[in-house]
Design an enzyme around this catalytic site. Structure first.
Site, mmCIF file in Angstrom:
data_model
loop_
_atom_site.group_PDB
_atom_site.id
_atom_site.type_symbol
_atom_site.label_atom_id
_atom_site.label_comp_id
_atom_site.label_asym_id
_atom_site.label_seq_id
_atom_site.Cartn_x
_atom_site.Cartn_y
_atom_site.Cartn_z
ATOM 1 N N LYS A 75 0.856 -1.195 0.000
ATOM 2 C CA LYS A 75 0.000 0.000 0.000
ATOM 3 C C LYS A 75 0.888 1.241 0.000
ATOM 4 C CE LYS A 75 -3.809 2.010 2.740
ATOM 5 N NZ LYS A 75 -4.597 1.899 3.997
ATOM 6 N N SER A 150 -9.589 1.624 2.973
ATOM 7 C CA SER A 150 -8.728 2.388 2.094
ATOM 8 C C SER A 150 -7.701 1.555 1.324
ATOM 9 C CB SER A 150 -8.021 3.479 2.895
ATOM 10 O OG SER A 150 -7.158 2.929 3.860
ATOM 11 N N SER A 174 -9.641 -0.788 7.060
ATOM 12 C CA SER A 174 -9.106 -0.629 5.697
ATOM 13 C C SER A 174 -8.434 -1.844 5.095
ATOM 14 C CB SER A 174 -8.141 0.545 5.644
ATOM 15 O OG SER A 174 -8.876 1.716 5.590
HETATM 16 N N1 GLN Z 1 -12.936 3.888 6.451
HETATM 17 C C1 GLN Z 1 -12.286 4.193 7.686
HETATM 18 C C2 GLN Z 1 -11.833 5.622 7.683
HETATM 19 O O1 GLN Z 1 -11.956 6.256 6.699
HETATM 20 C C3 GLN Z 1 -11.113 3.294 7.915
HETATM 21 C C4 GLN Z 1 -9.936 3.688 7.115
HETATM 22 C C5 GLN Z 1 -8.701 2.956 7.499
HETATM 23 O O2 GLN Z 1 -8.741 1.931 8.194
HETATM 24 N N2 GLN Z 1 -7.579 3.523 7.084
HETATM 25 O O3 GLN Z 1 -11.342 6.117 8.643
#
Ligand code: GLN
Length: 467
Positions: A75, A150, A174
């Site tokens: 990532k 994400s 994410s």
């Molecule tokens: N969707 C969640 C957020 O936007 C989790 C994102 C993540 O785990 N980086 O915070």
């Protein structure tokens, strides 16, 4: 172990059925040609040079390790020395890492070969991988749907076999949610099991390094390689290697719980609900006791998570003002420079969170909002502790519904936040949680008490043969 791609490829390399160079070149070509927007940058030079070394080693008759020569994805929020680390943002579009993240360094030490920095929501802010300057990531099964977020690029690469495994990052879901949206495995270990050093900070108190792969065995192998105490991250702790044998004997699991209010809820899709309940029946039929548990309402979980995550990200991102990092845009004064640099280079979603987070932390509000958030988080953690006196495992859906169409979640940020209902609570509790591609259209989440990561994998092995 048949389904482990790592074992299969390892055997092919050892038997000289395929050269590492050919293997790596094939995957690089797939990544280059792919139309799912999973790639921020290819690491082709590094990958091919590493592959040549593995081939030379095999040619000279030396033994290779299990991960040696296995191609993987990263990532684009992890530092890899000398490569672009953009966090899918304009601000860091041209930023190159001066050092390598501990988790990634450990994979390099084991001989795994990095192919790609993967597309994701900018700074981890999102649930769809549409909040990126590299174009929305498209779902592996249906390109009209989102890849999830994400870590969307990472999950899609694994699902499409562009990478054997990928390393995502999970702050509030994410790794687990995109794994669910693309029907692969995604694991968020206990907080602190893997070092966060070199992972760009979103919300430091819940950020976790997480592997995505196509089998439980591959998750286990990669997890072991990355785990361990690191003096560069004081929240890390030493952990024991999880053996394949440990997680193959599934007798130990006697009781499973699920949160009744997650299921008896208007927000859940009827199909996700009925599939989840059907899974529960199958588990009961295997002689496991199933308990219904009470938990906080999902909007309380989402509110608590976003209050704290926004506060932490506002604080963490305050360093990105164009002075030491990123694309500085000169203004009339220093203050103007900060303001223009941040206004022009952060996405709408990131700015929403920075503004929200600074509000949460500001004088006059922080007692009422931030400290309240911390106190609810303590109650959530206490609730989990109580539950894990009663049950070994908590099972839940990963998401209330199937992946949205590309474009839809951008219209309604609040709806997007609410779609994280089932993942964020376990993040606040810092618990080990695994998405398995079974049970519902977007999978199931298996959670155990802190430091019981092995139990999660064990239950996954049980489920694989049960449903
Ligand atoms: N969707 C969640 C957020 O936007 C989790 C994102 C993540 O785990 N980086 O915070």
């Amino acid at each position: 172990m048949m389904e482990s791609q790592i074992h299969t490829i390892h055997q092919q390399l050892v038997n000289k059925e395929i050269s590492c160079t050919k293997l790596v070149q094939e995957r690089l070509d797939l990544l280059k040609l792919n139309t799912h927007n999973t790639v921020n940058s290819l690491l082709d030079t590094l990958a091919l040079a590493s592959a040549a070394k593995v081939d030379a080693k095999i040619e000279s008759g030396q033994e290779i390790g299990l991960l040696e020569g296995i191609p993987f994805g990263i990532k684009d929020v992890y530092m890899v020395q000398g490569t672009y680390t953009t966090a899918s943002s304009d601000l860091l579009k041209k930023y190159k890492s001066p050092y390598t993240a501990t988790a990634i360094q450990k994979l390099f030490a084991a001989g795994a070969i990095p192919l790609v920095k993967e597309n994701c929501d900018s700074f981890g802010h999102g649930s769809s991988s549409e909040n990126t300057i590299f174009g929305a990531v498209k779902n592996a099964n249906n390109p009209n749907l989102v890849g999830g977020g994400s870590s969307g690029g990472s999950a899609v690469n694994v699902a499409k076999d562009y990478t054997v495994f990928s390393i995502g990052g999970d702050t509030g879901g994410s790794v687990r949610q995109p794994a669910g949206y693309n029907n692969v495995y995604g694991f968020k270990p206990t907080y602190g099991r893997i070092s966060r050093f070199g992972l760009m900070a979103y919300a430091s108190s819940t950020d976790c390094v997480g592997p995505i792969a196509k089998s439980i065995e591959d998750i286990r192998i990669v997890l072991n390689a990355m785990s361990g105490k690191d003096i560069k991250d004081q929240t890390t702790y030493p952990s024991e290697t999880i053996s394949a044998v440990t997680i193959s004997n599934t007798d130990a699991i006697k009781t499973v719980g699920y949160f009744k209010n997650f299921i008896d809820n208007d927000a859940i899709d009827t199909k996700v609900k009925s599939d989840f309940l059907a899974t529960i029946e199958k588990i009961k039929a295997k002689g496991i006791q199933v308990k219904e548990l009470d938990f906080f309402a999902s909007d309380t979980l989402v509110a608590t998570y976003y209050t704290l995550a926004m506060a932490e990200t506002a604080s963490n991102l305050s360093r990105l003002d164009g002075t030491n990092y990123g694309n500085r845009i000169e203004g009339a004064s220093l203050k103007d420079t900060y303001s223009i640099t941040r206004s022009e280079n952060f996405s709408e979603e990131t700015k929403r969170r920075v503004v929200g987070g600074n509000q949460v932390l500001s004088q006059g509000f922080s007692d009422e909002i931030y400290l309240k958030g911390l106190s609810v988080r303590d109650q959530i953690a206490a609730n989990f502790e109580k539950d894990f006196h009663q049950v070994d495992i908590i099972l839940s859906p990963v998401t209330p519904s199937s992946p949205p169409k590309i474009g839809d979640s951008l219209k309604d940020p609040l709806a997007m936040y609410l779609s994280d209902a089932y993942t964020v609570g376990f993040s606040l509790g810092q618990l080990p949680t695994l998405t398995v591609p079974q049970g519902t259209e977007t999978g199931l989440q298996i959670t155990a008490a802190k430091n019981n990561d092995a139990l999660v994998l064990k239950f996954a092995n049980f489920l694989k043969d049960t449903i």
